[in-house]
Each structure stands twice: as structure tokens, then as C-alpha cells.
Design a protein around this motif. Sequence first.
Motif, PDB file in Angstrom:
ATOM      1  N   PHE A   3     -41.603  12.414 -37.536  1.00 44.07           N
ATOM      2  CA  PHE A   3     -40.858  13.562 -37.005  1.00 44.07           C
ATOM      3  C   PHE A   3     -40.099  13.163 -35.738  1.00 44.07           C
ATOM      4  CE2 PHE A   3     -40.871  17.340 -34.161  1.00 44.07           C
ATOM      5  CZ  PHE A   3     -40.004  18.129 -34.881  1.00 44.07           C
ATOM      6  N   VAL A   4     -40.771  12.474 -34.826  1.00 48.80           N
ATOM      7  CA  VAL A   4     -40.129  12.029 -33.586  1.00 48.80           C
ATOM      8  C   VAL A   4     -38.974  11.082 -33.905  1.00 48.80           C
ATOM      9  CG1 VAL A   4     -40.453  10.733 -31.452  1.00 48.80           C
ATOM     10  CG2 VAL A   4     -42.181  12.383 -32.176  1.00 48.80           C
ATOM     11  N   LEU A   5     -39.204  10.152 -34.821  1.00 51.92           N
ATOM     12  CA  LEU A   5     -38.147   9.210 -35.198  1.00 51.92           C
ATOM     13  C   LEU A   5     -36.940   9.946 -35.778  1.00 51.92           C
ATOM     14  CD1 LEU A   5     -37.235   6.292 -35.357  1.00 51.92           C
ATOM     15  CD2 LEU A   5     -38.381   6.126 -37.570  1.00 51.92           C
ATOM     16  N   ASP A   6     -37.192  10.964 -36.605  1.00 51.55           N
ATOM     17  CA  ASP A   6     -36.078  11.748 -37.157  1.00 51.55           C
ATOM     18  C   ASP A   6     -35.304  12.465 -36.056  1.00 51.55           C
ATOM     19  OD1 ASP A   6     -36.527  10.971 -39.763  1.00 51.55           O
ATOM     20  OD2 ASP A   6     -37.588  12.808 -40.332  1.00 51.55           O
ATOM     21  N   LEU A   7     -36.008  13.065 -35.101  1.00 51.32           N
ATOM     22  CA  LEU A   7     -35.326  13.728 -33.988  1.00 51.32           C
ATOM     23  C   LEU A   7     -34.496  12.730 -33.185  1.00 51.32           C
ATOM     24  CD1 LEU A   7     -38.093  16.151 -32.683  1.00 51.32           C
ATOM     25  CD2 LEU A   7     -35.971  16.773 -33.857  1.00 51.32           C
ATOM     26  N   LEU A  57     -39.420   5.139 -25.160  1.00 46.53           N
ATOM     27  CA  LEU A  57     -38.070   4.624 -24.998  1.00 46.53           C
ATOM     28  C   LEU A  57     -38.021   3.802 -23.727  1.00 46.53           C
ATOM     29  CD1 LEU A  57     -35.714   7.608 -25.861  1.00 46.53           C
ATOM     30  CD2 LEU A  57     -36.519   5.778 -27.334  1.00 46.53           C
ATOM     31  N   LEU A  58     -37.037   2.958 -23.643  1.00 46.63           N
ATOM     32  CA  LEU A  58     -36.786   2.206 -22.431  1.00 46.63           C
ATOM     33  C   LEU A  58     -36.653   3.212 -21.291  1.00 46.63           C
ATOM     34  CD1 LEU A  58     -36.310  -0.704 -21.539  1.00 46.63           C
ATOM     35  CD2 LEU A  58     -33.897  -0.387 -22.046  1.00 46.63           C
ATOM     36  N   TYR A  59     -37.348   2.994 -20.188  1.00 50.00           N
ATOM     37  CA  TYR A  59     -37.406   3.973 -19.103  1.00 50.00           C
ATOM     38  C   TYR A  59     -36.019   4.369 -18.582  1.00 50.00           C
ATOM     39  CZ  TYR A  59     -36.346   0.351 -15.698  1.00 50.00           C
ATOM     40  OH  TYR A  59     -35.724  -0.627 -14.991  1.00 50.00           O
ATOM     41  N   ILE A 116     -26.387  -0.450 -31.522  1.00 52.42           N
ATOM     42  CA  ILE A 116     -27.156  -0.549 -30.283  1.00 52.42           C
ATOM     43  C   ILE A 116     -27.607   0.841 -29.832  1.00 52.42           C
ATOM     44  CG2 ILE A 116     -26.986  -1.102 -27.815  1.00 52.42           C
ATOM     45  CD1 ILE A 116     -25.286  -3.556 -28.663  1.00 52.42           C
ATOM     46  N   VAL A 117     -26.748   1.841 -29.962  1.00 52.08           N
ATOM     47  CA  VAL A 117     -27.135   3.217 -29.626  1.00 52.08           C
ATOM     48  C   VAL A 117     -28.325   3.644 -30.482  1.00 52.08           C
ATOM     49  CG1 VAL A 117     -26.415   5.640 -29.795  1.00 52.08           C
ATOM     50  CG2 VAL A 117     -24.890   3.969 -28.753  1.00 52.08           C
ATOM     51  N   GLY A 123     -36.236   3.645 -29.861  1.00 54.82           N
ATOM     52  CA  GLY A 123     -37.349   2.906 -29.276  1.00 54.82           C
ATOM     53  C   GLY A 123     -37.427   1.439 -29.643  1.00 54.82           C
ATOM     54  N   HIS A 124     -36.312   0.849 -30.034  1.00 54.80           N
ATOM     55  CA  HIS A 124     -36.302  -0.556 -30.435  1.00 54.80           C
ATOM     56  C   HIS A 124     -36.390  -1.508 -29.244  1.00 54.80           C
ATOM     57  CE1 HIS A 124     -35.102  -4.102 -32.802  1.00 54.80           C
ATOM     58  NE2 HIS A 124     -34.270  -4.376 -31.814  1.00 54.80           N
ATOM     59  N   TYR A 125     -35.804  -1.118 -28.116  1.00 53.39           N
ATOM     60  CA  TYR A 125     -35.766  -2.007 -26.949  1.00 53.39           C
ATOM     61  C   TYR A 125     -36.973  -1.768 -26.041  1.00 53.39           C
ATOM     62  CZ  TYR A 125     -30.967  -2.791 -28.412  1.00 53.39           C
ATOM     63  OH  TYR A 125     -29.856  -3.105 -29.132  1.00 53.39           O
TER      64      TYR A 125
END
Length: 180
Positions: A3-7, A57-59, A116-117, A123-125
Amino acid sequence: DEFVLDLRRIAANYLQFNTSIDDCFRPDALQFHTFVEDHCKIFIAEQELPKVVYPSLLYCWSDCVNVLDELINMKNPEDEQQTAFTFLHPVSYFYGGAFPEGYTEKVKKPLDFGTIVQQLLTGHYYSVEEFAADCRLVIENCRKYYTGDDEFVTVIIEVADRISSSMEKNLDNLRLLDES
């Protein structure tokens, strides 16, 4: 986590596909993504090791988006058109859905700022340096593939150089922020 990934993907798509100069939807996309992140922290349980409910996510993700926004808003000095247009989508987008001949032999990891976006907001980076390295890779890939004396090649390399020059200043500021 799904769910979070979809959002996050919705927010990333919102940013990725609203990329005209001074696009009025980009601030809304950032506000939406901030809302999603803030509320997911409230409504989804604390991380329970070894299972991570959803990756952080990256801070400084919003600072990273600002770096990309600056590139999106760059204009060519000669025609006032968007400088980064050809770097916002995969190369295959501009070649009817397939990579041009020889591209994947020269470029081992095709990448564009739109991808990249997506990676940033899903949350990839895990570090500023990973984000910066991918931004630089977009330009390196351009230089690897588009080499030669052709007039088109000269123009695309000049555009890449302008983007790189602007981007490096912002990435350097991001590095200083990270070090502080």
C-alpha cells in the motif's frame, strides 16, 4: 508495504509526468508525497526487525527533488525551450519504445531523470551519494552513446554539459548538507 509503495508510486508518477517548465502541478505532487509520508508514519506500525514494514526515504528527499526541479526549469539560451527535455524519459521513449542500435552495448545502466524520481520516492536510495551518482550517470550515459562529429551529437553533448554544470552546483550543495 504494498500500500505504501503504491502511494509513493502515485506521488512519483505525479512528479515524473508533470515536467514542463514551472509546472503548477509539481508543488501539489510534493505536498501529496509529504502528506503520504507523514500519515504512513502515523498509521503503519513501528518497524519490527527483522521485517521492515516499508523502507524509509532518503532524509533529504525533498532537497533532491529541488535539484531535479532546477534541471526541469532550465531553458536553452538560444530558443528558451526546456533544456532537460530529452533527459526526463528513458532513451527508448524517443526511439519508439526500443533502444537505438548499439545503445545497450555502450550504456550498461540506462537511466533518466524520470526514473530517478521514481527511485527516489519509492525508497531506492539510501544515501545522498547514491542519488548524486545516478544523476551523474544520466549525463555519463549521454556522453558514452553520443560521441562523434555529427551535428546532432554536438548539440546533445552541449546540452548535457549545460545540465551537468548546473546540476553539479546543486549536488555539491546537497553533499554539504549531507556532511553537516
